[in-house]
Design an enzyme around this catalytic site. Structure first.
Site, PDB file in Angstrom:
ATOM      1  CB  SER A   1      -0.944   0.018   1.215  1.00 49.43           C
ATOM      2  OG  SER A   1      -0.195  -0.001   2.426  1.00 49.43           O
ATOM      3  NE  ARG A   2       2.469   2.826   4.881  1.00 48.41           N
ATOM      4  CZ  ARG A   2       2.788   3.115   6.150  1.00 48.41           C
ATOM      5  NH1 ARG A   2       2.545   4.327   6.616  1.00 48.41           N
ATOM      6  NH2 ARG A   2       3.346   2.216   6.931  1.00 48.41           N
TER       7      ARG A   2
ATOM      8  CE  LYS B   1      14.489  -5.622   5.181  1.00 49.24           C
ATOM      9  NZ  LYS B   1      13.338  -6.035   4.331  1.00 49.24           N
TER      10      LYS B   1
ATOM     11  CE1 TYR C   1      14.829  -2.930   7.674  1.00 50.01           C
ATOM     12  CE2 TYR C   1      17.116  -2.357   7.251  1.00 50.01           C
ATOM     13  CZ  TYR C   1      15.809  -2.490   6.812  1.00 50.01           C
ATOM     14  OH  TYR C   1      15.499  -2.193   5.498  1.00 50.01           O
TER      15      TYR C   1
END
Length: 251
Positions: A15-16, A159, A155
């Site tokens: 959505s973004r 990743k 994070y």
């Protein structure tokens, strides 16, 4: 040149930001588009309205930290579209966490949303890809997963794990004509990064580390994703496409 009219793509976190640009690019290429969102219903509805003139498109509200919701989503997409040819694991979060102050809950939240969700979406999608002997999985990783990132070790770990996950699946699934690759962005102008980049001192510091001297737009990431999903990339698997303006140069 890229025509995906016979394909169905599922984009997580669509959505973004990067996800929304992927929705746009795949809709323009003619693919049928399914995408997930969590809290951004207004943006999701706007995307559906905007691109429904081009192709079949539908959004699905999913908490990607919830395994059951992921399973239900994949089943709904399969029922609505008949099959899934392309999976883009894009949903993720980026929250600061100093190692001596980070709670176990913070660590687990980032790993669950950024990495475990990619595993689960892949787990539920791959059986049908195997039956068709065709599939494309593109995982959105990060430069942080290649070089680490101070104050964001959770994070970076998520990743880095996604990059290794990508390479492992690429070898495991090659015999089924399922190609698995990753796109690793550097800084991108998105809702997630704007607060950090809005600080002038921080922006100037980061831009000095980028040879092209600019921050990527979400479309700059969506283009390589579309390429990897197309027949132009039919002999590429297990690769990480770096889209970072030259800030991290690694093979």
């Amino acid at each position: 040149m890229i025509n995906l009219k016979s394909k169905v793509v599922l984009i997580t976190g669509g959505s973004r930001g990067i996800g929304a640009s992927c929705v746009k690019y795949f809709a323009i290429a003619g693919a049928s588009v399914a995408f997930t969102y969590n809290s951004s219903k207004l943006q999701a509805d706007k995307l559906v309205k905007r691109y429904s003139k081009l192709t079949r498109i539908k959004s699905y509200k999913v908490d990607v930290a919830n395994p059951k919701e992921i399973q239900n989503c994949v089943e709904e997409v399969m029922n609505d579209f008949g099959h899934i040819d392309i999976l883009i694991n894009n949903a993720g979060i980026w929250k600061e966490g100093r190692i001596d102050k980070m709670s176990l809950a913070q660590w687990e939240e980032t790993l669950r949303i950024n990495l475990t969700s990619a595993f689960l979406f892949s787990f539920f999608v791959i059986p049908s890809m195997k039956k068709k002997r065709f599939g494309r999985i593109i995982n959105i990783s990060s430069t942080a997963g290649q070089r680490g990132e101070a104050r964001y070790s959770h994070y970076a770990a998520s990743k880095g794990g996604m990059i290794s996950f990508t390479k492992s699946l690429a070898e495991e699934l090659a015999e089924f004509n399922i190609l698995v690759n990753s796109v690793a962005p550097g800084w991108v102008w998105t809702d997630m990064s704007i607060p950090a980049l809005s600080d002038k001192k921080s922006f100037e510091s980061e831009i000095k580390e980028i040879p092209l001297r600019k921050i990527a737009q979400p479309d700059d990431i969506a283009g390589p994703v579309l390429f990897l999903a197309s027949d132009l990339a039919k002999h590429i698997t297990g690769e990480v496409i770096n889209v970072n303006g030259g800030s991290v140069m690694c093979g």
